[in-house]
Design an enzyme around this catalytic site. Sequence first.
Site, PDB file in Angstrom:
ATOM      1  CD  GLU A  99       7.396   3.513   4.431  1.00  0.00           C
ATOM      2  OE1 GLU A  99       6.971   4.071   3.408  1.00  0.00           O
ATOM      3  OE2 GLU A  99       8.103   2.487   4.400  1.00  0.00           O
TER       4      GLU A  99
ATOM      5  CB  SER B  93      12.431  -7.494   3.084  1.00  0.00           C
ATOM      6  OG  SER B  93      12.869  -6.317   3.743  1.00  0.00           O
TER       7      SER B  93
ATOM      8  N   GLY C 180      11.780  -2.627   4.288  1.00  0.00           N
ATOM      9  CA  GLY C 180      13.024  -1.968   3.896  1.00  0.00           C
ATOM     10  C   GLY C 180      14.240  -2.418   4.690  1.00  0.00           C
TER      11      GLY C 180
ATOM     12  N   GLY D 123       7.850  -2.959  -2.022  1.00  0.00           N
ATOM     13  CA  GLY D 123       8.479  -1.639  -2.015  1.00  0.00           C
ATOM     14  C   GLY D 123       9.698  -1.623  -2.928  1.00  0.00           C
ATOM     15  N   GLY D 124      10.884  -1.755  -2.338  1.00  0.00           N
ATOM     16  CA  GLY D 124      12.130  -1.618  -3.078  1.00  0.00           C
ATOM     17  C   GLY D 124      12.193  -2.406  -4.375  1.00  0.00           C
TER      18      GLY D 124
ATOM     19  CD  GLU E 246       3.328  -3.083   3.422  1.00  0.00           C
ATOM     20  OE1 GLU E 246       3.905  -3.425   2.398  1.00  0.00           O
ATOM     21  OE2 GLU E 246       3.229  -1.893   3.779  1.00  0.00           O
TER      22      GLU E 246
ATOM     23  CG  HIS F 221       2.750   2.187   3.883  1.00  0.00           C
ATOM     24  ND1 HIS F 221       3.890   2.435   4.617  1.00  0.00           N
ATOM     25  CD2 HIS F 221       3.056   1.182   3.035  1.00  0.00           C
ATOM     26  CE1 HIS F 221       4.836   1.611   4.214  1.00  0.00           C
ATOM     27  NE2 HIS F 221       4.375   0.837   3.248  1.00  0.00           N
TER      28      HIS F 221
ATOM     29  CG  ASN G 252       4.220   1.915  -1.586  1.00  0.00           C
ATOM     30  OD1 ASN G 252       4.254   2.995  -2.185  1.00  0.00           O
ATOM     31  ND2 ASN G 252       4.173   1.833  -0.265  1.00  0.00           N
ATOM     32  CD1 TRP G 253       6.379   1.686  -7.854  1.00  0.00           C
ATOM     33  CD2 TRP G 253       6.408   3.470  -9.213  1.00  0.00           C
ATOM     34  NE1 TRP G 253       6.106   1.247  -9.129  1.00  0.00           N
ATOM     35  CE2 TRP G 253       6.112   2.320  -9.982  1.00  0.00           C
ATOM     36  CE3 TRP G 253       6.466   4.713  -9.853  1.00  0.00           C
ATOM     37  CZ2 TRP G 253       5.887   2.383 -11.361  1.00  0.00           C
ATOM     38  CZ3 TRP G 253       6.249   4.773 -11.223  1.00  0.00           C
ATOM     39  CH2 TRP G 253       5.964   3.618 -11.976  1.00  0.00           C
ATOM     40  CE  LYS G 254       7.674   1.524   0.900  1.00  0.00           C
ATOM     41  NZ  LYS G 254       8.328   0.988   2.071  1.00  0.00           N
TER      42      LYS G 254
HETATM   43  P1  13P Z   1      10.019  -3.110   1.027  1.00  0.00           P
HETATM   44  O1  13P Z   1       9.562  -4.131   0.007  1.00  0.00           O
HETATM   45  O2  13P Z   1      11.012  -2.133   0.464  1.00  0.00           O
HETATM   46  O3  13P Z   1      10.444  -3.743   2.293  1.00  0.00           O
HETATM   47  O4  13P Z   1       8.725  -2.217   1.373  1.00  0.00           O
HETATM   48  C1  13P Z   1       7.530  -2.834   1.684  1.00  0.00           C
HETATM   49  C2  13P Z   1       6.465  -1.803   1.749  1.00  0.00           C
HETATM   50  O5  13P Z   1       6.435  -0.983   2.652  1.00  0.00           O
HETATM   51  C3  13P Z   1       5.471  -1.777   0.672  1.00  0.00           C
HETATM   52  O6  13P Z   1       4.426  -0.924   0.972  1.00  0.00           O
END
Ligand code: 13P
Length: 253
Positions: free
Chosen positions: A100, A216, A176, A237-238, A170, A98, A9-11
């Site tokens: 967020e 993470s 994050g 994510g990251g 998640e 998600h 997920n590149w957000k």
């Molecule tokens: P991180 O891997 O950056 O913690 O993010 C996880 C995430 O929200 C993937 O959708």
Amino acid sequence: MRKKIVAGNWKMNKNCDEAEELVVQLVVGLKNLDHNTDEIVLCPPALFLQDVTLKISNSSKMYSSSQNCHTHESGAYTGEISAKMIKSVGATYTLVGHSERRMYNHESDEMLATKVNTALANGLKVIFCCGESLDIRNSGNHVSFVTTQLQNSLFHLSDSDFKNIVIAYEPIWAIGTGVTASTEQAQEMHAEIRKFLASKYGQAIADDTSILYGGSCNPKNAKELFSQTDVDGGLIGGASLVASDFISIIQSF
Ligand code: 13P
């Protein structure tokens, strides 16, 4: 047999050139690479979804996903993107729910149920995200919180529709933050989720449903997390923004 899936997920990261650079690095890096992941799913920003989808179209095991879709198929919803549009550029999946988006866009369980319906009706598969906050985890109510999210947004689906759902657990406190759920915490929740799915859809469908961990997850901890019985991959994510890290996670099965 449920699939092992690693999704990135590149957000809201990468510009046009950077997105192209990343997808090319992944396509080249994964070509001829030996790994046991069944599906690699890229979730770029919607603006780059068509380009990313085209760039992976000749790569085996690679699929694309939107990060969100709208509840409606079309209409006067300025700035929004529909499941029909996502499908029309060749994407396979959409993320729904998600944390967020639940937080910043006030997406309720009921709204997410409608998004799931619209996505499935337009031929998309859904990676449905769930997870609890730190307060809920500390109160000990994390399992009932997450299973209620699933019940409210997914349990109206028929057996055949449910087969197009992937679950991503998640925990919000792990996203994050650099704090990963322990393997025991991840396995406990994934097993509880599978048990809950079995109570509604039966053991066979529950056993066939991929349940991904997100929060993470990185090249250092992916192998241990993915070795758990009920952890069928990750939503990253990251670490999905750096090709070598994402490829290393893909090789963690
Ligand atoms: P991180 O891997 O950056 O913690 O993010 C996880 C995430 O929200 C993937 O959708």
